[in-house]
Design an enzyme around this catalytic site. Structure first.
Site, mmCIF file in Angstrom:
data_model
loop_
_atom_site.group_PDB
_atom_site.id
_atom_site.type_symbol
_atom_site.label_atom_id
_atom_site.label_comp_id
_atom_site.label_asym_id
_atom_site.label_seq_id
_atom_site.Cartn_x
_atom_site.Cartn_y
_atom_site.Cartn_z
ATOM 1 C CG ASP A 27 1.674 -0.675 3.031
ATOM 2 O OD1 ASP A 27 2.755 -0.682 3.656
ATOM 3 O OD2 ASP A 27 0.898 -1.646 3.023
ATOM 4 C CD GLU A 35 3.041 -4.014 4.893
ATOM 5 O OE1 GLU A 35 1.992 -4.177 4.259
ATOM 6 O OE2 GLU A 35 3.985 -4.824 4.866
ATOM 7 C CD GLU A 36 6.578 -4.290 9.339
ATOM 8 O OE1 GLU A 36 6.820 -5.427 8.902
ATOM 9 O OE2 GLU A 36 7.113 -3.270 8.877
#
Length: 537
Positions: free
Chosen positions: A311, A329-330
């Site tokens: 991540d 990441e989101e």
């Protein structure tokens, strides 16, 4: 899907990509789409000083999962644990609408129960009113324009499903918090090497509370707050802005809640904060470069199944998942929605720390990236579980440095910082059967962070080699980067170069005068200076 490279390791020798003969021109075998076999080497699930388990262990051993229970959990209030909204220490002032004067102090949770225990929410305004009733100090501060826009643009039947059925079901799930989450959840603070294991039902309950914004005590983004080094967990920021991003995020999140309220998954997830105790002497490392598979196609979460999946984290894990951020990441936190709960207890990561999440389930399929992100459908995650009933999905959150001046990234201080961060993430073995699995990664710290793709790829290969792991690298559509990184790796392996030798070349390159318009390309510099290694080592 094809890969350039030779081979890499995953769960045992029978799963992807296994040792196979490569096709001509360095093109590797097609990736298998089968899931990894469930390992049988997991130790018994037992609480320790460094591992908090929020369920009754014996219930897991028997194939069921029951929450850990304690007498009077509502009386627990500690600065080292998550401050639960049902605690009797959390009070709020209630005033009668339309009347002035001093109000009365009532338990926060009593107001939450009164506002959420409803058969339906007839309008979005009903939901907004409920949330603001137990968050009175944010009246005029929190706004719900994005949530209003999302629901108002829906067809009548879809809107009725969310307001009339899904939200009441989510509210009932949230109200189970005093029953499901009695064991104090420790805050994973800087310097702690500690793990938390909880059930997927407990996580769903915590996330339902985050959606309804019941964590009103200490999770705030104000810089003067005692907990400003923690991410925010309430969903209020996501509700603020009307945008395409907000709408697609809400679709993904409602997909998760729709899944869990209809068919709650029966498994566990472990969140482990890890740190390095001592630095690595990169200059003198004798580790040989491990294998590399690289492709411009595919994604870490799809083609990287069974591998240690990276991540590209913010130091405050989750980054802008509850705001307008919508990059790697989101997206990962949205589709593996259980990851969002890490924001409840994970303090900002230090340079020598990472967060490893084992067992997070995937709930959504999507397409696109950033503004082109689209939720497509629910995802049926068939990944096997280990003996702790965790999905065999291992994700490591490592945060790269963001550079205002891109030339700074070549300086030894920053080289060592990025190497240490990547090595921290790649060296920790959480799942025994996964201890030799390859690292599934890509352009970590590039894009908005201004990292050089060629340098960041090399740093990750070095860190993985130090950790004795192979690398599966996704360039996300960049064929040029794919070819350049592949050729550089082949060159280094052919010369039998060590991690220490590469570091010394990078250190030499850092003395380049980058102000010159014709500063030499990093990979050209390395290739032109490989003979320098012979005389020095």
């Amino acid at each position: 899907m094809t890969f350039k490279g030779t081979r890499c390791k995953s769960y045992g020798s029978n799963w992807y990509p296994t040792m196979m003969e490569c096709a001509p021109a360095g093109i590797g075998p097609h990736l298998s789409t089968s899931a990894p076999p469930a390992p049988n080497r997991q130790p018994l699930l037992r609480p320790t000083r460094d591992h908090t388990i929020c369920v009754e262990v014996c219930s897991v051993d028997s194939g069921q999962i029951l929450p850990f229970t304690i007498p009077h959990p509502e009386n627990i209030w500690s600065s080292e644990h998550v401050k639960m909204p049902f605690s009797t220490y959390q009070m709020q002032t209630m005033t009668t609408p339309g009347r002035h004067g001093q109000g009365r102090e009532v338990p926060h949770w009593e107001v939450v129960k009164e506002m959420l225990n409803k058969p339906d929410f007839r309008t979005v305004r009903d939901l907004e009113t409920a949330i603001m009733r137990y968050n009175p100090k944010y009246v005029g501060v929190w706004h719900f324009v994005g949530l209003h826009h999302f629901l108002n643009q829906m067809h009548g039947s879809e809107q009725q499903y969310i307001l009339g059925k899904l939200l009441p079901q989510m509210a009932q799930l949230a109200l189970k918090l005093p029953t499901l989450c009695q064991k104090p959840i420790p805050l994973l603070r800087v310097g702690m090497n500690h793990a938390i294991t909880m059930s997927q039902e407990q996580i769903a309950c915590l996330l339902a509370n985050a959606f309804f914004c019941t964590f009103s005590h200490h999770f705030t983004t104000c810089h003067h707050s005692k907990y400003s080094s923690f991410p925010d967990i309430n969903f209020n920021r996501l509700f603020e802005k009307a945008s395409h991003r907000t709408s697609e995020k809400l679709k993904t999140i409602f997909c998760y809640f729709s899944t869990v309220v209809e068919n709650m998954p029966k498994g566990l997830v472990t969140f482990q904060r890890c740190g390095l105790n001592k630095p690595i002497d990169w200059k003198r490392s004798q580790c040989k470069i491990t294998q590399l598979y690289i492709t411009s196609e595919g994604t870490i979460e799809d083609e990287g199944r069974g591998l240690l999946q990276v991540d590209f984290a913010s130091s405050l894990v989750g980054g802008g998942v509850l705001g307008q951020g919508l990059v790697q990441e989101e997206i990962r936190f949205l589709i593996n929605t259980e990851l969002i709960v890490t924001r409840l207890f994970t303090e900002r990561l230090n340079a020598n720390e990472c967060l490893v999440i084992t067992g997070a389930q995937r709930y959504s399929d999507y397409t696109g990236y950033s503004d082109s992100y689209r939720w497509i459908r629910s995802h049926n995650d068939m990944t096997p579980r280990d003996s702790w009933l965790r999905r065999l999905t291992e994700i490591v959150a490592i945060d790269a440095t963001q550079f205002s001046n891109p030339n700074d990234q070549y300086r030894p201080h920053y080289l060592e910082r990025e190497l240490m961060k990547a090595y921290c993430g790649f060296s920790h073995r959480v799942i025994p059967e996964n201890e030799h699995a390859a690292v599934a990664t890509g352009n970590w710290g590039c894009g908005a962070y201004k990292g050089d793709i060629k340098l960041k790829a090399l740093i990750q290969v070095m860190a993985a080699s130090q950790a004795r792991r192979d690398v599966v690298y996704f360039t996300f559509g960049s064929n040029d980067s794919c070819e350049a990184i592949h050729k550089m790796h082949q060159c280094l392996q052919k010369r039998n170069v060590t991690v220490g030798q590469i570091y010394n070349l990078l250190e030499k390159y850092s003395r380049t005068d980058f102000s010159k318009s014709r500063a030499q390309n990093l990979y050209d510099f390395i290739q032109n200076n490989l003979d320098y290694l012979r005389g020095r080592f």
